[in-house]
Design an enzyme around this catalytic site. Sequence first.
Site, PDB file in Angstrom:
ATOM      1  N   GLY A 126      26.714  34.340  42.773  1.00 52.69           N
ATOM      2  CA  GLY A 126      26.190  34.312  44.144  1.00 52.69           C
ATOM      3  C   GLY A 126      25.654  32.967  44.575  1.00 52.69           C
ATOM      4  CB  SER A 127      26.047  29.462  43.385  1.00 53.60           C
ATOM      5  OG  SER A 127      27.394  29.132  43.586  1.00 53.60           O
ATOM      6  CG  ASN A 128      29.921  29.494  47.361  1.00 48.87           C
ATOM      7  OD1 ASN A 128      30.009  28.496  48.073  1.00 48.87           O
ATOM      8  ND2 ASN A 128      30.516  29.595  46.180  1.00 48.87           N
ATOM      9  CG  LEU A 170      36.839  38.201  41.966  1.00 49.78           C
ATOM     10  CD1 LEU A 170      36.812  38.062  40.459  1.00 49.78           C
ATOM     11  CD2 LEU A 170      37.298  36.902  42.615  1.00 49.78           C
ATOM     12  CG  ASN A 211      38.431  34.571  50.058  1.00 47.27           C
ATOM     13  OD1 ASN A 211      37.380  34.787  49.430  1.00 47.27           O
ATOM     14  ND2 ASN A 211      39.559  34.219  49.447  1.00 47.27           N
ATOM     15  CG  HIS A 243      41.442  30.485  46.603  1.00 47.13           C
ATOM     16  ND1 HIS A 243      41.455  31.647  45.861  1.00 47.13           N
ATOM     17  CD2 HIS A 243      42.267  29.614  45.964  1.00 47.13           C
ATOM     18  CE1 HIS A 243      42.261  31.486  44.819  1.00 47.13           C
ATOM     19  NE2 HIS A 243      42.752  30.267  44.854  1.00 47.13           N
ATOM     20  CG  ASP A 248      43.867  34.070  47.439  1.00 42.41           C
ATOM     21  OD1 ASP A 248      42.753  34.310  47.934  1.00 42.41           O
ATOM     22  OD2 ASP A 248      44.103  34.120  46.221  1.00 42.41           O
TER      23      ASP A 248
HETATM   24  C1  GAR Z   1      33.637  30.558  44.086  1.00 41.29           C
HETATM   25  O1  GAR Z   1      34.053  29.399  43.438  1.00 41.29           O
HETATM   26  C2  GAR Z   1      34.772  31.098  44.948  1.00 41.29           C
HETATM   27  O2  GAR Z   1      35.587  30.104  45.478  1.00 41.29           O
HETATM   28  C3  GAR Z   1      35.520  31.939  43.939  1.00 41.29           C
HETATM   29  O3  GAR Z   1      34.504  32.581  43.206  1.00 41.29           O
HETATM   30  C4  GAR Z   1      33.403  31.682  43.080  1.00 41.29           C
HETATM   31  C5  GAR Z   1      32.122  32.442  43.319  1.00 41.29           C
HETATM   32  O4  GAR Z   1      31.038  31.649  42.934  1.00 41.29           O
HETATM   33  N1  GAR Z   1      36.396  32.861  44.574  1.00 41.29           N
HETATM   34  C6  GAR Z   1      37.610  33.140  44.118  1.00 41.29           C
HETATM   35  O5  GAR Z   1      38.048  32.675  43.087  1.00 41.29           O
HETATM   36  C7  GAR Z   1      38.397  34.089  45.007  1.00 41.29           C
HETATM   37  N2  GAR Z   1      39.761  34.163  44.586  1.00 41.29           N
HETATM   38  P1  GAR Z   1      29.543  32.051  43.298  1.00 41.29           P
HETATM   39  O6  GAR Z   1      29.332  33.497  42.844  1.00 41.29           O
HETATM   40  O7  GAR Z   1      28.712  31.099  42.511  1.00 41.29           O
HETATM   41  O8  GAR Z   1      29.371  31.897  44.760  1.00 41.29           O
END
Ligand code: GAR
Length: 203
Positions: free
Chosen positions: A25-27, A98, A115, A117, A158
Site C-alpha cells: 500500500g505504499s502508493n 491484481l 490502474n 502498472h 493492462d
Molecule cells: C506497484 O508497483 C504497482 O505498479 C504494482 O503493484 C505495486 C504495488 O505497490 N501493480 C501491478 O503490478 C499491477 N499489475 P504498493 O502496494 O507498494 O503500492
Amino acid sequence: MEVESNKQNKITNNHRLAIFASGTGSNAAKIIDYFKNNTHIVIALIVSNKKEAGVLKIAEQNNIPTLIIEKENFFKGNAYVNDLEKHTITFIVLAGFLWKVPQQLINSFPNKIINIHPALLPKYGGKGMYGHFVHQAVIQNKEKQSGITIHFVNEKYDEGKHIFQATCNVNENDTPEILAKKIQLLEHKHFPEQIEKILANTL
Ligand code: GAR
C-alpha cells in the site's frame, strides 16, 4: 440506477475515490497523503482482497473505511457495486490490485477506473505480470529502459487506454530489487498528481 448522492457529487464536482490495493500500500499511502487537505477529492474507501494487506493498516491510521472482497462475490455476484454505491464512490484507483476487473464493475464506472502498472505497456503486461515478475522479465530481456504506465481499465488485463508514462534507465548491473526501487520512486512522484489531473477532466 444512479443514487441521489452521486448526482449531488457531480453537481458539486466532488470526487469520492475508492483505492483497490492488495499489497503493502505504499502508493495508497502517497495518494492518501497527497489529498488529505483536499475538500473536493476524498479517499473514501480502501478495498482489498487480502485480509492481511499492509494497506489496511494505512487505512486504519487515516480513519478510512475498508472493504474486504471475496472472489466469488466479486466475479459471480454484483462485483460489490452496491457497497461502492453505499460509500458514494465516484472513481476507482487500482494501486497494486491484481485481480481482473469484472465487466459489471467496468459498466458501473465507465472511464472511471484507472490502474498503475510498473512497466512501459504494452510490453510486460497481462496476467501474472506484476511486481517482481515484471522487473525480472525486463532485466532478463536486457531492456535499456523501463517505467510506469497509468491507464484506464477495460475488460482485458493492462490493455485500457494509456493516460501517462514515465521512464527510467535500466543499467547493466540492476537487479529486480534495484529496478523496483526506481519504479517505486516514479510511481510515488507521478501517481497522485496524475489522479488529480484526470479528475480535473472528469465530471
Ligand atoms: C506497484 O508497483 C504497482 O505498479 C504494482 O503493484 C505495486 C504495488 O505497490 N501493480 C501491478 O503490478 C499491477 N499489475 P504498493 O502496494 O507498494 O503500492
